[in-house]
Design an enzyme around this catalytic site. Structure first.
Site, PDB file in Angstrom:
ATOM      1  N   ASP A   9       0.799  -1.291  -0.083  1.00  0.00           N
ATOM      2  CA  ASP A   9       0.014   0.215   0.064  1.00  0.00           C
ATOM      3  C   ASP A   9       0.871   1.206  -0.076  1.00  0.00           C
ATOM      4  OD1 ASP A   9      -2.977   1.036   2.034  1.00  0.00           O
ATOM      5  OD2 ASP A   9      -1.701   2.154   0.648  1.00  0.00           O
ATOM      6  N   GLY A  31      -9.696   4.419  -5.785  1.00  0.00           N
ATOM      7  CA  GLY A  31      -8.557   3.770  -6.048  1.00  0.00           C
ATOM      8  C   GLY A  31      -7.470   4.544  -5.209  1.00  0.00           C
ATOM      9  N   ASP A  33      -5.919   7.277  -5.402  1.00  0.00           N
ATOM     10  CA  ASP A  33      -6.325   8.617  -5.220  1.00  0.00           C
ATOM     11  C   ASP A  33      -7.181   8.590  -3.921  1.00  0.00           C
ATOM     12  OD1 ASP A  33      -8.197  11.188  -7.154  1.00  0.00           O
ATOM     13  OD2 ASP A  33      -6.614  11.351  -5.616  1.00  0.00           O
ATOM     14  N   TYR A 120      -8.703   3.662 -15.051  1.00  0.00           N
ATOM     15  CA  TYR A 120      -8.605   4.101 -16.458  1.00  0.00           C
ATOM     16  C   TYR A 120      -8.039   3.042 -17.477  1.00  0.00           C
ATOM     17  CZ  TYR A 120      -8.750   9.107 -14.875  1.00  0.00           C
ATOM     18  OH  TYR A 120      -9.319  10.280 -14.271  1.00  0.00           O
TER      19      TYR A 120
HETATM   20  N1  APR Z   1      -1.307   1.520  -2.891  1.00  0.00           N
HETATM   21  C1  APR Z   1      -0.904   1.234  -4.145  1.00  0.00           C
HETATM   22  N2  APR Z   1      -1.488   1.145  -5.330  1.00  0.00           N
HETATM   23  C2  APR Z   1      -2.767   1.176  -5.403  1.00  0.00           C
HETATM   24  C3  APR Z   1      -3.614   1.537  -4.097  1.00  0.00           C
HETATM   25  C4  APR Z   1      -2.830   1.876  -2.900  1.00  0.00           C
HETATM   26  N3  APR Z   1      -3.324   2.053  -1.745  1.00  0.00           N
HETATM   27  N4  APR Z   1      -5.093   1.442  -4.299  1.00  0.00           N
HETATM   28  C5  APR Z   1      -4.937   1.364  -5.843  1.00  0.00           C
HETATM   29  N5  APR Z   1      -3.707   1.050  -6.175  1.00  0.00           N
HETATM   30  C6  APR Z   1      -3.425   0.471  -7.515  1.00  0.00           C
HETATM   31  C7  APR Z   1      -4.373  -0.122  -8.441  1.00  0.00           C
HETATM   32  O1  APR Z   1      -4.385  -1.336  -8.022  1.00  0.00           O
HETATM   33  C8  APR Z   1      -3.814   0.179  -9.731  1.00  0.00           C
HETATM   34  O2  APR Z   1      -2.703  -0.626  -9.986  1.00  0.00           O
HETATM   35  O3  APR Z   1      -3.122   1.872  -8.443  1.00  0.00           O
HETATM   36  C9  APR Z   1      -3.210   1.588  -9.890  1.00  0.00           C
HETATM   37  C10 APR Z   1      -3.906   2.512 -10.452  1.00  0.00           C
HETATM   38  O4  APR Z   1      -5.325   2.532 -10.329  1.00  0.00           O
HETATM   39  P1  APR Z   1      -6.363   3.815  -9.934  1.00  0.00           P
HETATM   40  O5  APR Z   1      -6.296   4.031  -8.439  1.00  0.00           O
HETATM   41  O6  APR Z   1      -7.837   2.995 -10.446  1.00  0.00           O
HETATM   42  O7  APR Z   1      -5.999   5.039 -10.799  1.00  0.00           O
HETATM   43  P2  APR Z   1      -6.138   5.073 -12.444  1.00  0.00           P
HETATM   44  O8  APR Z   1      -6.412   3.669 -13.339  1.00  0.00           O
HETATM   45  O9  APR Z   1      -4.951   6.039 -12.871  1.00  0.00           O
HETATM   46  O10 APR Z   1      -7.610   5.761 -12.548  1.00  0.00           O
HETATM   47  C11 APR Z   1      -7.393   7.131 -11.904  1.00  0.00           C
HETATM   48  O11 APR Z   1      -9.788   6.621 -10.939  1.00  0.00           O
HETATM   49  O12 APR Z   1      -9.726   6.534  -8.530  1.00  0.00           O
HETATM   50  C12 APR Z   1     -10.191   7.448  -9.606  1.00  0.00           C
HETATM   51  O13 APR Z   1      -9.566   9.474  -8.894  1.00  0.00           O
HETATM   52  C13 APR Z   1      -9.087   8.584  -9.514  1.00  0.00           C
HETATM   53  O14 APR Z   1     -10.269   9.587 -11.626  1.00  0.00           O
HETATM   54  C14 APR Z   1      -9.073   8.891 -10.945  1.00  0.00           C
HETATM   55  C15 APR Z   1      -9.099   7.356 -11.746  1.00  0.00           C
END
Ligand code: APR
Length: 170
Positions: A9, A31, A33, A120
């Site tokens: 994490d 996610g 974010d 995404y």
């Molecule tokens: N630590 C590390 N990696 C993480 C964590 C965490 N706590 N939570 C999620 N991830 C990973 C996911 O498993 C994925 O591999 O981060 C990667 C990116 O996934 P997303 O968070 O969905 O980001 P993204 O695909 O770039 O989409 C961004 O999604 O959540 C919304 O606000 C965000 O609109 C934005 C979009």
């Protein structure tokens, strides 16, 4: 080796800077974010209002607030819509622009999540190659950041990076 891998994490890490895969408003979402904003606290969203949003491929800096990480670089990855070259360039730009800020601030360690590979929809195998190639080229040409960690939240991404590492050793 100035690039390392981690399965875990990103919000748990006590480092100079972690990268957030943000949305253009920078107001938090789901996610990684959502996890970052939740742990950093409300002050993060308050501060991000002063940043005026973030375009795809851009990167903007904030402090880490309640996170262990001292800083956060917010970058907005491309949604994967099969536009090929533009999406590749945009994703590479997320890594490059984040690395540029880390260089300017002389951050020692910068940690990336797997940008765009969640909501995404960017194919993980393509994204990991873009991430690794952009980062390794930058580190060959720059002394900072000293170390980059790819923080994977799932074993699929971890294995993809391990394959890339192995191919580099052959
Ligand atoms: N630590 C590390 N990696 C993480 C964590 C965490 N706590 N939570 C999620 N991830 C990973 C996911 O498993 C994925 O591999 O981060 C990667 C990116 O996934 P997303 O968070 O969905 O980001 P993204 O695909 O770039 O989409 C961004 O999604 O959540 C919304 O606000 C965000 O609109 C934005 C979009």
């Amino acid at each position: 080796m100035r690039i390392e891998l981690l399965l875990g994490d990103i919000t748990d890490l006590d480092v100079d800077c972690i990268v957030n895969a943000a949305r253009p408003s920078l107001m938090g979402g789901g996610g990684v974010d959502g996890a970052i904003h939740k742990k950093a606290g409300n002050e993060l969203a308050e501060f991000c209002k002063s940043l005026g949003g973030c375009k795809v491929g851009e990167a903007k800096l904030s402090s880490g607030f309640n996170l262990k990480s001292k800083n956060i670089i917010h970058t907005v990855g491309p949604r994967y819509l099969f536009k090929k070259q533009k999406e590749e360039d945009d994703l590479a730009s997320c890594y490059y622009q984040s690395l540029l800020i880390a260089k300017e601030r002389k951050f020692y360690t910068l940690v990336f999540p797997n940008i765009s590979t969640g909501a995404y929809g960017y194919p993980k195998d393509l994204a990991s190659k873009i991430a690794f190639n952009t980062t390794s080229k930058f580190l060959l040409e720059n002394d900072f950041p000293r170390k980059v960690i790819f923080c994977c939240f799932d074993t699929e991404n971890m294995e993809l990076y391990l394959e890339i590492f192995k191919s580099q050793l052959l």
